[in-house]
Enzyme design. Sequence first.
Site, PDB file in Angstrom:
ATOM      1  CG  LEU A   1      38.320  30.045  47.393  1.00 46.36           C
ATOM      2  CD1 LEU A   1      36.873  30.079  47.197  1.00 46.36           C
ATOM      3  CD2 LEU A   1      38.741  28.486  47.736  1.00 46.36           C
TER       4      LEU A   1
ATOM      5  CG  ASP B   1      43.266  38.805  40.020  1.00 40.93           C
ATOM      6  OD1 ASP B   1      42.594  37.703  40.633  1.00 40.93           O
ATOM      7  OD2 ASP B   1      42.933  39.857  39.906  1.00 40.93           O
TER       8      ASP B   1
ATOM      9  CG  ASP C   1      36.179  43.220  32.595  1.00 34.60           C
ATOM     10  OD1 ASP C   1      35.656  42.289  32.823  1.00 34.60           O
ATOM     11  OD2 ASP C   1      35.698  44.449  32.673  1.00 34.60           O
ATOM     12  CB  ILE C   2      36.312  37.372  32.745  1.00 35.68           C
ATOM     13  CG1 ILE C   2      36.176  37.641  34.309  1.00 35.68           C
ATOM     14  CG2 ILE C   2      37.816  36.487  32.583  1.00 35.68           C
ATOM     15  CD1 ILE C   2      34.922  37.725  34.825  1.00 35.68           C
TER      16      ILE C   2
ATOM     17  CG  ASN D   1      37.931  31.847  41.854  1.00 33.19           C
ATOM     18  OD1 ASN D   1      37.315  31.365  42.908  1.00 33.19           O
ATOM     19  ND2 ASN D   1      38.774  32.863  42.061  1.00 33.19           N
TER      20      ASN D   1
ATOM     21  CE1 TYR E   1      29.533  36.251  45.873  1.00 32.86           C
ATOM     22  CE2 TYR E   1      28.221  35.240  48.000  1.00 32.86           C
ATOM     23  CZ  TYR E   1      29.309  35.046  46.986  1.00 32.86           C
ATOM     24  OH  TYR E   1      30.150  34.359  47.114  1.00 32.86           O
TER      25      TYR E   1
ATOM     26  CE  LYS F   1      29.670  33.423  43.857  1.00 32.26           C
ATOM     27  NZ  LYS F   1      30.709  33.180  42.794  1.00 32.26           N
TER      28      LYS F   1
ATOM     29  CB  THR G   1      38.293  34.658  49.847  1.00 35.71           C
ATOM     30  OG1 THR G   1      36.870  35.286  50.099  1.00 35.71           O
ATOM     31  CG2 THR G   1      38.111  33.117  49.433  1.00 35.71           C
TER      32      THR G   1
END
Length: 325
Positions: free
Chosen positions: A25, A44, A79-80, A106, A177, A181, A211
């Site tokens: 995505l 990324d 690294d976000i 994302n 997860y 989310k 994905t």
Amino acid sequence: MTSTASASGLCAGRVVVVTGAGRGLGRAHALAFAAEGARVVVNDLGAGPAGDGVSPGPARQVADEIVAAGGEAVVNGGDIATAEGASSLVADALESFGRLDTVVNNAGFVRDRMLVNLDEDDWDAVMRVHLKGHFLPLKHAAAHWRAEARAGRTPVARVINTSSGAGLLGSVGQANYAAAKAGIVALTLVAAAELGRYGVQVNAIAPAARTRMTEQTFAETMAAPGGGAFDAMAPENVSPLVVWLGSAASEGVTGRVFEAEAGRITVMEGWRPGPTADRGARWAPAQAGEEVRALLKEAETPGAVYGATPPAPPTEPANPGPAVT
């Protein structure tokens, strides 16, 4: 990328950060923004499906593809889920292009286990990349936009967060997860309420697409069709909505959650008061239970958790016990 970048596109002149943009995505979003004239910071780590390993290759390939098509892009390998990595997104946008207009959060990975088999490390890792990895880029971008607004340069800023149907309904085998989310939805609502005064709109999507996180778990559903038929699960189907939300054209749309799948866009409607009873005094436990059963008969049946049997409607107990007055 099938079309060259457009100097007159929907996002012409805008600078967009996309996290997790090396594949799936994120890659589709980055290419779609570039095709509409945006300059893109391609973030990324190049990690594996479970968050292991690091490689600059995927982000570099996407950036090269954008440039080859006539667009502008730079690579960010931060690294976000760290303050340093998240702040580098803003710094790279400003250093390379002189501004920041849109952030698409994302990046993510999965470590699926049934709840009783879920390790603490797997919980922490998924929470870190999804929830903390949304919070920190949002925080650092918002700090920049707030400073701009206070300096009299109110931005036309946009944030698109990535939730999931698992976060809205739950998903068997994905407690970590799904919880992360769901947290992203609440983060989106709070950010939209807090940041509107600074010219920032914040929305979330719950996409369904092919994905690395879905193509094995839901292999049959996600498989590409043959014979030139519409590829409903292609990640590129989600990107048009994301691009529009990330553009100035989405003025006035904030604090919303959208499902996006194939050719379908759905505005999700979240928690709101349903059937209610007010006794005007404290309930006795049995009394409260009796009233709950009555209210549930009036309430809408919730959507089924992914991977679970839909819940049966509530029934009267075989032995309700003595009446309470």
